[in-house]
Design a protein around this motif. Structure first.
Motif, PDB file in Angstrom:
ATOM      1  N   TYR A 187       4.306   0.471  -0.900  1.00 38.57           N
ATOM      2  CA  TYR A 187       4.556   0.348  -2.338  1.00 38.57           C
ATOM      3  C   TYR A 187       4.549   1.723  -2.995  1.00 38.57           C
ATOM      4  O   TYR A 187       5.314   1.989  -3.927  1.00 38.57           O
ATOM      5  N   PHE A 188       3.709   2.611  -2.500  1.00 36.44           N
ATOM      6  CA  PHE A 188       3.595   3.968  -3.061  1.00 36.44           C
ATOM      7  C   PHE A 188       4.948   4.680  -3.011  1.00 36.44           C
ATOM      8  O   PHE A 188       5.352   5.342  -3.973  1.00 36.44           O
ATOM      9  N   PHE A 200      -3.238   6.756  -7.400  1.00 35.55           N
ATOM     10  CA  PHE A 200      -2.313   5.674  -7.045  1.00 35.55           C
ATOM     11  C   PHE A 200      -2.008   4.818  -8.273  1.00 35.55           C
ATOM     12  O   PHE A 200      -0.841   4.602  -8.633  1.00 35.55           O
ATOM     13  N   THR A 201      -3.044   4.326  -8.923  1.00 34.72           N
ATOM     14  CA  THR A 201      -2.827   3.440 -10.066  1.00 34.72           C
ATOM     15  C   THR A 201      -2.157   4.160 -11.234  1.00 34.72           C
ATOM     16  O   THR A 201      -1.312   3.575 -11.927  1.00 34.72           O
ATOM     17  N   LEU A 242       5.487  -5.727 -10.842  1.00 36.48           N
ATOM     18  CA  LEU A 242       5.529  -4.774  -9.724  1.00 36.48           C
ATOM     19  C   LEU A 242       6.893  -4.743  -9.049  1.00 36.48           C
ATOM     20  O   LEU A 242       7.205  -3.808  -8.302  1.00 36.48           O
ATOM     21  N   TYR A 300      -7.494   6.375  -5.407  1.00 35.23           N
ATOM     22  CA  TYR A 300      -7.229   5.139  -6.157  1.00 35.23           C
ATOM     23  C   TYR A 300      -6.784   5.446  -7.583  1.00 35.23           C
ATOM     24  O   TYR A 300      -5.847   4.826  -8.096  1.00 35.23           O
ATOM     25  N   VAL A 350       1.508   4.375 -10.393  1.00 34.82           N
ATOM     26  CA  VAL A 350       2.145   3.065 -10.561  1.00 34.82           C
ATOM     27  C   VAL A 350       2.439   2.824 -12.039  1.00 34.82           C
ATOM     28  O   VAL A 350       3.536   2.390 -12.413  1.00 34.82           O
ATOM     29  N   SER A 379       0.841  -1.183   0.000  1.00 32.65           N
ATOM     30  CA  SER A 379       0.000   0.000   0.000  1.00 32.65           C
ATOM     31  C   SER A 379       0.887   1.248   0.000  1.00 32.65           C
ATOM     32  O   SER A 379       1.614   1.489  -0.950  1.00 32.65           O
ATOM     33  N   ILE A 408      -2.306  -2.282  -3.776  1.00 30.50           N
ATOM     34  CA  ILE A 408      -2.513  -0.981  -4.421  1.00 30.50           C
ATOM     35  C   ILE A 408      -3.993  -0.643  -4.323  1.00 30.50           C
ATOM     36  O   ILE A 408      -4.812  -1.074  -5.124  1.00 30.50           O
ATOM     37  N   ALA A 448      -4.135  -4.476  -9.183  1.00 27.12           N
ATOM     38  CA  ALA A 448      -4.324  -3.573  -8.043  1.00 27.12           C
ATOM     39  C   ALA A 448      -5.514  -4.043  -7.216  1.00 27.12           C
ATOM     40  O   ALA A 448      -5.465  -5.104  -6.602  1.00 27.12           O
ATOM     41  N   MET A 455       7.481   2.981  -5.811  1.00 23.11           N
ATOM     42  CA  MET A 455       7.169   2.709  -7.214  1.00 23.11           C
ATOM     43  C   MET A 455       7.905   3.597  -8.217  1.00 23.11           C
ATOM     44  O   MET A 455       7.950   3.275  -9.398  1.00 23.11           O
TER      45      MET A 455
END
Length: 597
Positions: A386-387, A463-464, A497, A460, A467, A383, A406, A482, A390
């Motif tokens: 990972y943010f 975030f995506t 990822l 969301y 990524v 979450s 994600i 995700a 990335m």
């Protein structure tokens, strides 16, 4: 009178200078008389308790932990010892799990690299699990040349499992109503509040993660012990195993007591070989990677929040990653002309969306200014974890690292009815239509609920999209993997990822390659700071002996405090699970399974 006070101050000042000078002199004398590494050494390491990822020097946790080694300490010490002719072998005592799946894999890699340089490594346990699982400890032990267990011990390699508490109905009885939103179905961080059992997506992601770990473990043990993966899986299903049965199945090399193991190891090391704790060896021999161009090592550990990092909470036992602190460390590394690359070690289940984005921005800026950034993931980087990772040049994870997730969640627990049962009435009052939107004494209005849902959509989508940009993946592919779903490092690599599997050495190799550095490098911790806790601990004589034969008296001084800290931390974890302790919301946070193995 004035002259008297001036004279008095002069005397006090002179005495202070003399005192400081004496302390410095004693410190210098102590450093100059510090014992060295004997000519023939058997390194000794006690892994009866989980290793910490990182403990900030200025924290109270540092004082409570004493000089117990961290994951990096063990990895560095074994790397250094591998090329040291004085070091003949390594003996490790195992008991409970030495850490998470990823930590065990990091240690396995380090032990195998040590053995590849011609050194012998021996693992010993009085039992691999007594009324509990010893799977993790045995998985580590299998990477050694020889594994011994006490004749009365067991091999409780029962597999990998987890338990998730669900208390929706219990909260309803107390009059607590959850109002939570998430993106999307796999984002299970809120399920303990909103469900009474696993949803299908929640069950699916956890089962796949646990299956991936068992697959990795079975394959690793099979290779180490000269068995087939099927034989290992059969042993897992048969466990708990008596020591004699474990010997029959070729999972251990002998049934010996501690004194017999240590006598055997010392005899094989040669006459005059002495035991030396691995952490003492590191202190005396020094770390590897201390010469050449600088690679900055920056830690991002614990739940992510805005502001400064917390070095280690003595109540929870957990560090906290402050967005401002980590961002400042990244800027310092960029500004330092000696630094040619940055190794960013991330070990976090996530937290604040804004703080995560603050750190991610500095990672991206570092790359834009010519400083490659390599992320090395620890136990988890999910979450928000990972943010922050990335936008790095490369991401390295262990096969068992928990990553991905994600997704996002947000909301509140409404406690109006619970307080009413106690005869307490909370009356929110604010100026502004939504001034009390997140007050726990009132439910969201339909308009406020819509605003919370819109917030989830915005985060969301952001975030995506980030990524996709950072990982150079199509947005459609990102959104397929995700939905808030957690992945093992091995599965995350298959989905783009993660770039490579491994630990510190792999990340350091990639940092050298990215910066086009040849030969040795100097790994330097940013920010570098020695805090008051360490100084106080040293003044209080917080020092262990050189090996387990002379350590008991020194350890006894700190043992009661560590035991108290362990109990307090257990209560804190229970409070977190029940929703009684912690922040109202950590929008980029992953459900971290409390894995038993």
């Amino acid at each position: 009178m004035k002259r008297f006070f001036i004279g008095l101050l002069a005397v006090v000042g002179a005495m202070t200078i003399l005192f400081v000078g004496a302390v410095v002199g004693l410190a210098f004398l102590g450093a100059s008389s510090k014992p060295g590494v004997p000519g023939a050494v058997v390194l000794e390491l006690d892994l009866s308790e989980p290793l910490a990822e990182h403990v900030a020097q200025e924290s109270l946790a540092s004082a409570l932990q004493g000089d117990k080694p961290t994951v990096r300490d063990v990895v560095d010490a074994l790397e250094k010892a591998g090329g040291d002719s004085r070091v003949k072998s390594l003996v490790v005592k195992l008991g409970g799990s030495p850490g998470s799946v990823a930590v065990v894999q990091e240690l396995r890699d380090a032990v195998k690299a040590f053995r590849a340089k011609g050194k012998k490594a021996v693992a010993y346990a009085d039992t691999f699990g007594e009324d509990s699982s010893g799977t993790g400890a045995y998985y580590l032990a299998a990477a050694f040349d020889a594994v011994y267990v006490q004749p009365s011990g067991d091999l409780s390699v029962t597999g990998v499992g987890t338990e998730t508490p669900f208390f929706r109905d219990a909260m309803a009885k107390f009059g607590v109503k959850p109002q939570m939103g998430k993106r999307y179905e796999y984002k299970a961080a809120v399920n303990s509040y909103t469900e009474q059992t696993y949803t299908e997506p929640h069950r699916e992601e956890l089962e796949r993660y646990l299956t991936s770990v068992v697959e990795q473990m079975a394959a690793g043990v099979a290779e180490d012990r000269g068995l087939s993966a099927e034989q290992v899986r059969a042993a897992i299903d048969e466990a708990p195993l008596l020591a004699t049965r474990a010997l029959e199945l070729k999972l251990v090399d002998g049934l010996l007591y501690r004194d017999e193991v240590y006598a055997k190891v010392k005899a094989e090391a040669g006459e005059g070989a002495k035991l030396l704790f691995l952490e003492k060896y590191l202190e005396r021999a020094g770390r590897p990677n201390t010469q050449g161009p600088v690679v900055a090592l920056i830690y991002g550990t614990g739940a992510i929040s805005r502001g400064k990092s917390s070095g280690g909470n003595p109540v929870s036992g957990e560090a906290g990653m402050g967005g401002d602190t980590v961002a400042a460390a990244l800027r310092k590394a960029v500004e330092d002309e000696r630094v040619k690359a940055i190794l960013f070690r991330v070990d976090s289940p996530g937290g604040s969306y804004v703080a995560s984005d603050t750190v991610r921005r500095e990672v991206k800026r570092a790359r834009e200014q010519g400083k490659p950034v390599i992320v090395s993931m620890g136990t988890y980087a999910a979450s928000g974890g990972y943010f922050v990772s990335m936008d790095a040049d490369k991401i390295v994870a262990q096969p068992g690292t928990l990553t991905g997730s994600i997704g996002v969640y947000s909301g509140k627990l409404v406690t109006q009815e619970a307080w009413a049962k106690l005869g307490v009435s909370w009356e929110p009052l604010g100026v502004g239509k939504n001034a009390t939107m997140y007050a726990s004494s009132r439910e969201f209005t339909p308009e406020q609920l819509a605003k919370n849902e819109a917030f989830l959509d915005r985060v969301y989508e952001d975030f995506t999209a980030k990524v996709a940009e950072g990982r150079h993946l199509p947005l459609e592919k990102v959104r397929e993997v995700a939905k808030g779903r957690i992945w093992s490092g091995a599965d995350a690599k298959e989905r783009g990822l993660v770039d490579e599997l491994g630990g510190f050495p792999v990340a350091l190799r990639l940092a050298r390659e990215a910066a086009k550095l040849e030969g040795e490098v100097r790994v330097e911790l940013f920010p570098k700071k020695k805090g008051t806790a360490e100084v106080v601990a040293e003044l209080l004589g917080n020092d262990h002996g050189d090996n387990s034969d002379d350590v008991e008296a020194a350890v006894a001084v700190w043992a009661p405090w560590r035991a108290l800290a362990a109990r307090t931390q257990a209560l804190h974890r229970l409070g977190v699970q029940l929703g009684l302790v912690g922040e109202r919301q950590r929008v980029l946070s992953a459900p971290v399974p409390d894995t038993t193995w």
